[in-house]
Design an enzyme around this catalytic site. Structure first.
Site, PDB file in Angstrom:
ATOM      1  N   CYS A  16       0.835  -1.015   0.045  1.00  0.00           N
ATOM      2  CA  CYS A  16       0.035   0.006   0.242  1.00  0.00           C
ATOM      3  C   CYS A  16       0.929   1.266   0.052  1.00  0.00           C
ATOM      4  O   CYS A  16       1.933   1.174   0.220  1.00  0.00           O
ATOM      5  CB  CYS A  16      -0.820  -0.003   1.233  1.00  0.00           C
ATOM      6  SG  CYS A  16       0.101  -0.056   2.938  1.00  0.00           S
ATOM      7  N   CYS A  19       3.250   1.515   2.631  1.00  0.00           N
ATOM      8  CA  CYS A  19       4.697   0.700   2.712  1.00  0.00           C
ATOM      9  C   CYS A  19       5.547   1.617   1.728  1.00  0.00           C
ATOM     10  O   CYS A  19       6.670   1.696   2.350  1.00  0.00           O
ATOM     11  CB  CYS A  19       4.284  -0.502   1.895  1.00  0.00           C
ATOM     12  SG  CYS A  19       3.121  -1.483   3.052  1.00  0.00           S
ATOM     13  N   CYS A  82      42.883 -11.991 -22.715  1.00  0.00           N
ATOM     14  CA  CYS A  82      43.801 -11.394 -21.717  1.00  0.00           C
ATOM     15  C   CYS A  82      43.123 -10.755 -20.628  1.00  0.00           C
ATOM     16  O   CYS A  82      41.852 -10.686 -20.668  1.00  0.00           O
ATOM     17  CB  CYS A  82      45.024 -10.702 -22.529  1.00  0.00           C
ATOM     18  SG  CYS A  82      44.064  -9.068 -23.265  1.00  0.00           S
ATOM     19  N   CYS A  85      40.343  -7.950 -21.732  1.00  0.00           N
ATOM     20  CA  CYS A  85      39.360  -8.801 -22.100  1.00  0.00           C
ATOM     21  C   CYS A  85      38.334  -8.904 -20.720  1.00  0.00           C
ATOM     22  O   CYS A  85      37.265  -8.384 -20.952  1.00  0.00           O
ATOM     23  CB  CYS A  85      39.322  -9.858 -22.822  1.00  0.00           C
ATOM     24  SG  CYS A  85      40.477  -9.900 -24.337  1.00  0.00           S
ATOM     25  N   ASP A 485      36.030 -23.887  18.530  1.00  0.00           N
ATOM     26  CA  ASP A 485      34.972 -24.347  19.519  1.00  0.00           C
ATOM     27  C   ASP A 485      35.204 -25.884  20.066  1.00  0.00           C
ATOM     28  O   ASP A 485      35.984 -26.182  19.563  1.00  0.00           O
ATOM     29  CB  ASP A 485      33.456 -24.468  18.556  1.00  0.00           C
ATOM     30  CG  ASP A 485      32.371 -25.222  19.201  1.00  0.00           C
ATOM     31  OD1 ASP A 485      31.985 -24.693  20.152  1.00  0.00           O
ATOM     32  OD2 ASP A 485      31.815 -26.249  18.935  1.00  0.00           O
ATOM     33  N   ASP A 685      31.106 -25.951  14.199  1.00  0.00           N
ATOM     34  CA  ASP A 685      30.146 -26.793  13.680  1.00  0.00           C
ATOM     35  C   ASP A 685      28.577 -26.749  14.046  1.00  0.00           C
ATOM     36  O   ASP A 685      27.936 -27.314  13.410  1.00  0.00           O
ATOM     37  CB  ASP A 685      30.457 -28.416  14.056  1.00  0.00           C
ATOM     38  CG  ASP A 685      30.259 -28.701  15.463  1.00  0.00           C
ATOM     39  OD1 ASP A 685      30.149 -27.953  16.368  1.00  0.00           O
ATOM     40  OD2 ASP A 685      29.694 -29.899  15.730  1.00  0.00           O
TER      41      ASP A 685
END
Length: 797
Positions: A16, A19, A82, A85, A485, A685
């Site tokens: 709307c 927003c 190269c 490019c 950890d 992990d």
């Protein structure tokens, strides 16, 4: 502050006018932003802001509760020769509306683009074509191996023909040292040189013309100008010879083209080898599987399988899917996927990975992941992303390459004018200028970094080290501190019996009684007791009237005795004291161990023994810390566990820096504080490690960990072996060394070669050979990385 530009941002989530107003206010608060307007109908925001403001603008939109849709796309680019490019393709793509960032890799001839909103792929292809190259959308499901092989074959035939025609032209020069003076007539030289110049050398003219049309220069322009000058000078000398034998330079032009073709062919072959890791991984994908439906076996395509389908895998076959073993026992060879050298036992309940090789048994597997969601597919994506990425050091090369070709053209013109003013014949001045053009081709400069990155990430992947981005690969060699950890990283994450003591001294009898109570329980501590009994070969008896004591432990009857195993609360409720075990109990509690008391409740209440449970160190954890210390890298232990258990692990590993009882939210802050002292790598992990992994300079996720941790980390270890951490830092060091060596030689070739050519010490033939050698040597040097092995790791296997 960079120059102000106009950003057109797609905005998702607006429904709307309020927003739109909220987004507009959020964008207006960004430093330097002005002329903000938001269109609800087109779902776009337009804002004037400094060129480096895009991240801040996107963050402002997200804080307002909306998002800027993003997508990535990969393009195959053909025709690049190269570093200049690469720069031209990147500039062309960056001009397309909606392109957030572009990274073009000369080694694998691919462009990786990050886009804002939906951008039509045809618009991107047109931009590349307008820049003088051809492009197509890259698709992972359709590898380009066949096209590459065909192109390599075509290059080989062109090279053979060019060499065959150029050899008679250069033969007189080769025979002169032996006193043989022989020269082909002018018409024969013309007949041999012309096909080389305009048929096999046509690729240089085509690419040079595209470059000129796009208002830029590249290697092909230098080759085309240089060889055309030599060829044209030869025609002029022949036409004005007036009956004398003219001094021709057809051999210089033809040999230069042949040498450049040789360099490009060897370079293409070598580049193909740098991508061998991807091809090896792609080759692991089976195309068909044996599906089991109602007991019947049928051969089906992998694409026909769905989740939870049953698949039969025979001995010696590759697992077609990721899944769980339902029936059968075997071993799996996962070497190419995880780098694990030994076969891994598989039985019902174990996970299997698609692409691994089944050993001696028939296995029935339930499908759990297919297609792009398999471990193998994710590995391939990670390696491809890393190989397509651009290392920070490459930015220096890109800046140099933008001005390199124009500078060389100016130097060649200065060489021509300088020699002419010096009084040299025009042909001498022209030949020296041609030598400058030929030797200065910046192929090696463009290949120095990407070939090393491709080789480094490829060899790392073969040993179970997945490097997600080039920046992680480049920076990892600078690491001065590694933060580990504890649980699941340095320790197994599953409890084991660390200590136990029997009042009567009979440890085996104590363990049998405890095992009898824990038999059939799924509790982690019960498994630790039963595992310890199994390791000692003890037969655990059955108990009757087993009863779980909530919050305290477990009880049961055995041979007329009522036994119980539980915590201190149970001990106190039974009216018993620790007695002779109190000293051991205090010491083990200080280590952070979990205590369980085995007591007899009837007929005579008494304490029988005490168990202390704790996490166990992973195999290789001590060696990993020692290897890091040997390289003058400080290890830190970062855990949310109590100080006692952290201290025990740290002392066992020789880690002096311990950060215990750290909340998950504070782990990232601890890592950020350590970054003030140097480059920090974080190894973890779990989900709670993800913020710390992202905060570290280098995040390293352990294999078997959560997907969140793997996404936050720049490096993923496919096995939970801590020794892969120093191995990952070592492969980074080796790769970065190759990058520096390659850039050094690429610059040195030009810094030495251009002045030599300008002062007349190199003729075009030698210049062409030196230029070809520079490209080949750079790629070959990078390929030496393929021989790398984590030696310290191999020694302990």
């Amino acid at each position: 502050m960079s120059d102000s530009i106009t950003f057109d941002l797609p905005i998702a989530g607006m429904t709307c006018a309020s927003c739109a107003g909220r987004v507009e206010r959020a964008l207006s608060k960004v430093s330097g932003a002005s002329a903000v307007s938001v269109n609800l109908a087109t779902e776009q925001a337009r804002v004037q802001a400094p060129g480096d403001s895009l991240p801040a603008l996107m963050a402002a939109v997200e804080r307002a509760g909306y998002s800027v849709p993003q997508q990535t796309i990969e393009l195959n680019i053909e025709g690049m020769t190269c570093a200049s490019c690469v720069g031209r393709v990147e500039r062309a793509l960056n001009k397309v509306a909606g392109v957030k960032s572009v990274s073009v890799n000369l080694a694998n001839e691919r462009a990786h683009l990050e886009l804002l909103g939906q951008v039509d792929s045809q618009t991107l292809l047109d931009a590349v074509n307008k820049a003088g190259y051809s492009a197509s959308v890259w698709q992972a499901e359709h590898p380009q191996n066949d096209n590459q092989q065909q192109r390599l074959k075509h290059e080989r035939w062109a090279l053979i023909c060019a060499i065959a025609l150029a050899l008679p032209l250069v033969a007189p020069m080769l025979l002169q040292p032996f006193g043989i003076h022989w020269m082909l007539p002018a018409w024969a030289q013309f007949a041999l040189a012309t096909p080389v110049q305009f048929i096999f050398g046509a690729r240089f003219y085509v690419a040079a013309w595209k470059a000129v049309r796009a208002g830029a220069g590249n290697m092909d322009l230098l080759v085309a100008l240089g060889t055309s000058a030599g060829y044209g000078l030869s025609l002029y000398e022949w036409a004005t010879a007036a009956g004398r034998m003219p001094h021709l330079y057809f051999e210089a032009s033809a040999v230069v083209i042949a040498l450049v073709l040789l360099g490009k062919y060897l370079e293409s072959r070598a580049k193909r080898q740098t991508a061998s890791a991807i091809r090896a991984l792609e080759a692991l994908r089976p195309e068909r599987a044996i599906q089991v439906i109602d007991g019947r076996e049928q051969d089906v395509a992998i694409s026909a399988l769905r989740l939870n389908d049953l698949v039969l895998v025979k001995p010696g076959e590759r697992f077609p899917v990721d899944g769980e073993v339902i029936e059968g026992q075997s071993h799996a060879d996962e070497a190419l996927i995880s780098g694990e050298s030994l076969p891994v036992p598989k039985q019902p309940g174990d996970k299997v990975t698609g692409g691994a090789i089944n050993g001696e048994g028939r296995l029935l597997v339930r499908t759990q992941a297919l297609g792009a969601e398999t471990v193998l597919a994710r590995i391939i994506r990670l390696v491809e992303d890393a190989q397509a990425a651009k290392a920070p050091i490459q930015k220096l090369v890109d800046k140099v390459s933008q001005v390199f070709v124009p500078t060389v053209l100016v130097l060649a013109l200065a060489t021509l004018i300088g020699w002419w003013l010096y009084g040299a014949p025009l042909e001498t001045a022209l030949i020296n200028a041609v030598a400058v053009l030929v030797i200065a081709c910046p192929c090696a400069l463009g290949l120095a970094t990407p070939t090393a990155i491709m080789a480094g990430t490829g060899v790392a992947a073969r040993h179970g080290i997945l490097i997600k981005d080039a920046e992680a690969l480049e920076r990892a060699h600078e690491v001065s501190s590694v933060v580990f950890d504890k649980t699941g990283t340095l320790t197994s994450g599953t409890p084991r019996i660390a200590h136990f003591s029997a009042v009567d001294g009979n440890k085996d009898a104590l363990l049998k009684l405890a095992g009898a109570l824990q038999r059939g329980s799924e509790h982690p501590l019960a498994k630790a007791v039963l595992d310890a009994a199994a390791e000692r070969g003890l037969n655990v008896p059955d108990v009757s009237d087993s009863q779980s004591l909530t919050g305290r432990g477990i009880a049961g009857n055995l041979d007329g005795r009522r036994l119980a195993l539980g915590n201190r609360r149970m001990l106190e409720e039974s009216g018993l004291s620790a007695g002779n075990l109190s000293e051991s109990a205090q010491a083990w509690e200080a280590e952070g161990r979990t205590l369980s008391w085995l007591i007899e409740q009837s007929p005579e209440p008494q304490v029988l023994g005490l168990f202390a449970f704790g996490d166990t160190l992973k195999p290789g954890a001590l060696e990993a810390v020692q290897q890091l210390a040997a390289r003058d890298i400080h290890s830190h232990l970062l855990t949310g566990d109590n100080r006692g258990s952290a201290r025990v692990v740290a002392e066992a590993l020789g880690i002096r820096n311990v950060h215990a009882e750290v909340l998950p939210a504070d782990k990232a802050a601890t890592v950020s504080e350590l970054k003030k002292t140097g480059v920090v790598a974080m190894v973890g992990d779990g989900i709670n490690d993800a913020p710390a992994l992202a905060a570290a300079d280098i995040g390293i996720a352990m294999g078997g960990g959560t997907d969140v941790a793997m996404h936050a980390a720049g490096i993923t270890l496919m096995r939970g072996d801590p020794r892969l951490v120093p191995a990952a830092l070592e492969v980074s060091r080796k790769t970065y060394a190759k990058i520096r060596q390659n850039l050094f030689w690429a610059f040195v070739y030009n810094l030495i070669g251009i002045p030599l050519a300008a002062f007349g010490f190199l003729n075009p033939v030698l210049a062409g050979a030196a230029m070809a050698l520079s490209s080949v040597s750079v790629v070959s040097n990078a390929l030496l990385l393929k021989t790398w092995k984590p030696k310290d790791l191999e020694e302990h296997r």
